[in-house]
Design an enzyme around this catalytic site. Structure first.
Site, short mmCIF file in Angstrom:
data_model
loop_
_atom_site.label_atom_id
_atom_site.label_comp_id
_atom_site.label_asym_id
_atom_site.label_seq_id
_atom_site.Cartn_x
_atom_site.Cartn_y
_atom_site.Cartn_z
N CYS A 2 9.17 -10.50 56.07
CA CYS A 2 9.19 -9.06 55.83
C CYS A 2 10.59 -8.53 55.58
CB CYS A 2 8.59 -8.34 57.03
SG CYS A 2 6.94 -8.90 57.39
N ARG A 27 13.28 -14.14 50.59
CA ARG A 27 12.74 -14.42 51.91
C ARG A 27 11.24 -14.79 51.85
NH1 ARG A 27 16.25 -12.64 55.69
NH2 ARG A 27 14.67 -12.96 57.26
N TRP A 74 5.02 -10.11 54.72
CA TRP A 74 4.49 -11.47 54.82
C TRP A 74 3.32 -11.32 55.77
CZ3 TRP A 74 5.41 -15.91 52.31
CH2 TRP A 74 4.80 -17.06 52.83
N ASN A 100 8.72 -4.51 60.91
CA ASN A 100 8.85 -5.97 61.02
C ASN A 100 8.59 -6.35 62.47
OD1 ASN A 100 9.64 -6.07 58.40
ND2 ASN A 100 11.78 -6.52 58.81
N GLY A 101 7.83 -7.41 62.69
CA GLY A 101 7.56 -7.84 64.07
C GLY A 101 6.07 -7.87 64.33
N GLU A 486 17.59 -33.58 71.23
CA GLU A 486 18.00 -32.54 70.29
C GLU A 486 19.28 -31.83 70.76
OE1 GLU A 486 17.45 -31.92 67.39
OE2 GLU A 486 18.02 -29.85 67.06
N LYS A 490 22.72 -31.78 68.62
CA LYS A 490 23.39 -30.55 68.23
C LYS A 490 24.87 -30.61 68.63
CE LYS A 490 21.38 -29.11 65.86
NZ LYS A 490 20.08 -29.63 65.53
N GLU A 493 26.92 -33.33 66.50
CA GLU A 493 27.14 -33.13 65.07
C GLU A 493 28.09 -31.98 64.75
OE1 GLU A 493 23.66 -32.35 62.66
OE2 GLU A 493 22.77 -31.06 64.16
N HIS A 509 18.24 -47.16 84.72
CA HIS A 509 18.23 -48.49 84.10
C HIS A 509 19.49 -48.76 83.28
CE1 HIS A 509 14.15 -49.04 85.47
NE2 HIS A 509 13.82 -47.88 84.93
N LYS A 608 23.37 -30.85 54.28
CA LYS A 608 22.15 -30.13 54.68
C LYS A 608 20.91 -30.91 54.24
CE LYS A 608 20.00 -26.78 56.58
NZ LYS A 608 19.93 -26.88 58.04
O1 M6R Z 1 15.84 -31.76 55.85
P1 M6R Z 1 15.33 -32.61 56.99
O2 M6R Z 1 14.67 -31.84 58.06
O3 M6R Z 1 14.45 -33.73 56.48
O4 M6R Z 1 16.61 -33.27 57.60
C1 M6R Z 1 16.54 -34.26 58.56
C2 M6R Z 1 17.88 -34.49 59.19
O5 M6R Z 1 18.81 -34.89 58.24
C3 M6R Z 1 18.39 -33.23 59.90
O6 M6R Z 1 17.49 -32.77 60.85
C4 M6R Z 1 19.74 -33.48 60.57
O7 M6R Z 1 19.55 -34.33 61.66
C5 M6R Z 1 20.39 -32.16 60.96
N1 M6R Z 1 21.78 -32.19 60.66
C6 M6R Z 1 20.23 -31.83 62.39
O8 M6R Z 1 20.84 -30.68 62.76
#
Ligand code: M6R
Length: 613
Positions: A2, A27, A74, A100-101, A486, A490, A493, A509, A608
């Site tokens: 939206c 969007r 949307w 929106n919401g 995860e 994060k 990276e 272990h 990305k």
């Molecule tokens: O575009 P995708 O979701 O297929 O990408 C997969 C990974 O390359 C992606 O999740 C990567 O691990 C990111 N940098 C994580 O933040």
């Protein structure tokens, strides 16, 4: 997703609103409309479809005036159609609203209003807002006062903009929580309002961003901001650079932080279009999942890379628990090399934000070759992974720019939860009561995520304590084991700190040998079925001298007696805890990297979209 645009000033509002909505087109939306005050009368034009349809409507039946509001919708409650498109008029025709919401308690409010004699014209939740405003306007309150009173009834997160022919000299806008922003653009003798800055940036660079629980009263020459709970608020005017990228970032320094904060909105939109609230049923129409196919499925393979694979790990638990269908999880780069056993009664479900990840596409090709049914959960519309699948779920997150995936992690978690409910329902293994409960829990998600985001200052304190560490261990168990993976991904990276995510039960272990005073241990310990076990993990780490950062549920006083730092989480139904527990970990990684002065949005060596094997 939206979008909102509004204008008040000497120019014709119609083309300004149409142009502004056009700038929000990227969007995604399925209907559009506007309302303009023409000769003291509110004129509404709206329809399903794209802005070109609205433009045609306006050519056939033009409207002109100096005050107006517009919206791209949307679909959430109710199909995309003219009567469900915004703006929504009240019964008197004197008040009109765009929103929106999700109004979480709309069923309850609708029943209350119907009992008062209100007639509803749409299936939307938004319509309750305009009728509530009318209720108070008719008792002689001013428009701002009526809006304030109406908003007191709403549960959930909202961005709303209101116009009334009774007070034609003003637009009233308000923000509650994080269902997207509300920004007021200050011009010379004219004012603009929008959900997103790019919609109005061509007119002004002077912007005022509303905080949660603030309301703006906008006339053509003045802006006043008030708290929904109290009096006037001193606002800051931001001078914004004429740069589309900076404009997209809005008030944030980095896309990653913006995207973390967009999660209330992205999750709201993820859920809403897919839930039939009254029947408590899930709709995932693009998946092409027939009852016949649902009953035939013998096994599901989830395949993905990186963050998406962590979402898949959570999905495995959800689908097995809710739908009782066996699920295997494969890292996409390994899938095709292990010669998986697939046939027409197996589903291969690929998860990919970009939909272009080479490993994931290769895994999908292998699945196709072996005759499995192919599904995908994808963010980028029209990407390969969407096109080659037999059915798909599109994440409703909008573009994710930061290389570190955040909102494109939580959206598939919720998609997988909905898929599990739908599968169970179609296979006849979920009774109505349980289904209602699972869906009621789902509706809590945006608000719970908003509560996690509100705790960012607590997370920043921990980030300062950890910013110079060289290593970090993340421990989780059960449905939050993937959260540990995860959280660690994060951190590594974007901050380049070595971080390991581990199944907490595996610590003894091996990794326990690493624990000493220089090893921070992040323990994910919400109140879920694994809580007791996690608690003993904290004690084990503590007794080896580790610094423990615990993620714990509000009110868990026991944890504060053992952990060095506690990041508090709102109480969340356990199957949905991965959506809330990851939020502080995303913020933690972000703040550590930002404090280290790193390029948060484009970390070294990463892309990305990873289109090489
Ligand atoms: O575009 P995708 O979701 O297929 O990408 C997969 C990974 O390359 C992606 O999740 C990567 O691990 C990111 N940098 C994580 O933040």
């Amino acid at each position: 997703m939206c979008g909102i645009v509004g204008y008040i000033g000497p120019q014709d509002a119609t083309p300004i609103i149409l142009n502004g909505l056009k700038r929000l087109e990227y969007r995604g939306y399925d209907s559009a409309g506007l309302a303009v005050l023409q000769n003291s009368h509110i004129e509404v034009r709206r329809d399903a479809g794209k802005l070109a349809r609205l433009a045609t409507l306006l050519e056939e039946s033009p409207v002109h005036g100096h005050v107006g509001i517009g919206h791209t919708r949307w679909a959430t409650h109710g199909e995309p159609s003219a009567r469900n498109a915004h703006p929504h008029l009240g019964m008197t025709g004197n008040v009109v609203v765009v929103h929106n919401g999700i109004v979480e308690n709309f069923l309850e409010l609708r029943d209350e209003l119907i009992a008062e004699g209100v007639v509803f014209n749409s299936e939307t939740d938004t319509e309750v807002i305009v009728h509530l405003i009318e209720r108070y306007l008719s008792s002689e309150a001013s428009l701002p006062e009526a809006v304030k009173r109406a908003l007191r009834h709403l549960k959930g997160a909202h961005g709303i903009v209101v116009l009334s022919s009774r007070e034609p000299d003003k637009i009233v806008a308000a923000r509650i929580g994080n269902a997207g922003g509300v920004v007021v653009g200050i011009g010379k003798g004219e004012m603009y309002v929008a959900s997103d800055m790019p919609a109005i940036l061509e007119h002004t660079r002077q912007m005022v961003f509303l905080e949660s629980r603030q309301m703006a009263v906008i006339t053509q020459d003045a802006l006043s901001v008030q708290s929904l709970d109290g009096g006037q608020v001193q606002y800051e005017v931001h001078q914004v650079a004429w740069d589309p990228i900076a404009a997209e970032k809005g008030e944030y320094r980095h896309f990653m932080r913006k995207e973390i904060h967009e999660q209330v909105r992205s999750l709201t939109e993820t859920i809403a279009g897919r839930v039939d609230f009254e029947k408590a049923r899930i709709r995932l129409s693009e998946l092409n999942l027939t009852p016949e196919l649902a009953k035939r499925i013998r096994k599901i393979f989830i395949t993905a890379c990186g963050t998406a694979s962590h979402a898949g790990m959570v999905g495995k638990i959800l689908i097995e628990r809710i739908a009782r269908v066996p699920v295997e999880l494969d890292i996409a780069s390994e899938f095709r090399y292990r010669d998986p056993i697939l046939d027409e009664d197996t589903i291969v479900l690929a998860i990919s934000q970009s939909g272009e990840t080479a490993d994931t596409l290769a895994a999908m090709e292998e699945a196709r070759r072996k005759g499995a049914t192919l599904w995908s959960i994808v963010n980028v519309i029209g990407s390969q992974a969407m096109r080659i699948a037999d059915g798909y779920i599109s994440m409703q997150t909008g573009p994710e720019i930061g290389v570190a995936s955040t909102k494109a992690y939580t959206a598939p978690l919720v998609d997988l939860y909905m898929l599990a409910i739908l599968l169970a329902d179609l296979r006849g293994t979920l009774d109505r009561k349980k289904r209602r409960q699972l869906i009621a829990d789902l509706l809590l998600v945006p608000d719970l995520v908003g509560k996690c985001l509100d705790r960012e200052p607590e997370v920043e304190v921990v980030a300062r304590a950890l910013m110079n560490t060289s290593h970090c261990l993340y421990l989780g168990r059960g449905i939050n084991m993937p959260t540990a993976f995860e959280g660690a991904l994060k951190l590594k990276e974007i901050s380049y700190i070595h971080a390991e995510g581990y199944a907490a039960g595996e610590m003894k272990h091996g990794p326990i040998a690493l624990i000493d005073r220089s090893m921070p241990v992040v323990v994910i310990a919400p109140r879920d079925p694994w809580y007791e076990k996690m608690f003993s993990q904290i004690e084990q780490a503590k007794s080896r001298g580790g610094t423990v950062i615990a993620l714990a549920t509000d009110g868990d006083e026991l944890i504060s007696t053992v952990a060095d730092h506690v990041i508090w989480l709102p109480d969340t139904p356990w199957m949905l805890t991965p959506v809330t527990t990851v939020i502080p970990l995303q913020m933690l990684a972000y703040h550590i990297a930002a404090l280290r002065g790193l390029d948060v949005d484009q970390p070294r060596n990463l892309a990305k979209s990873v289109t090489v094997e």
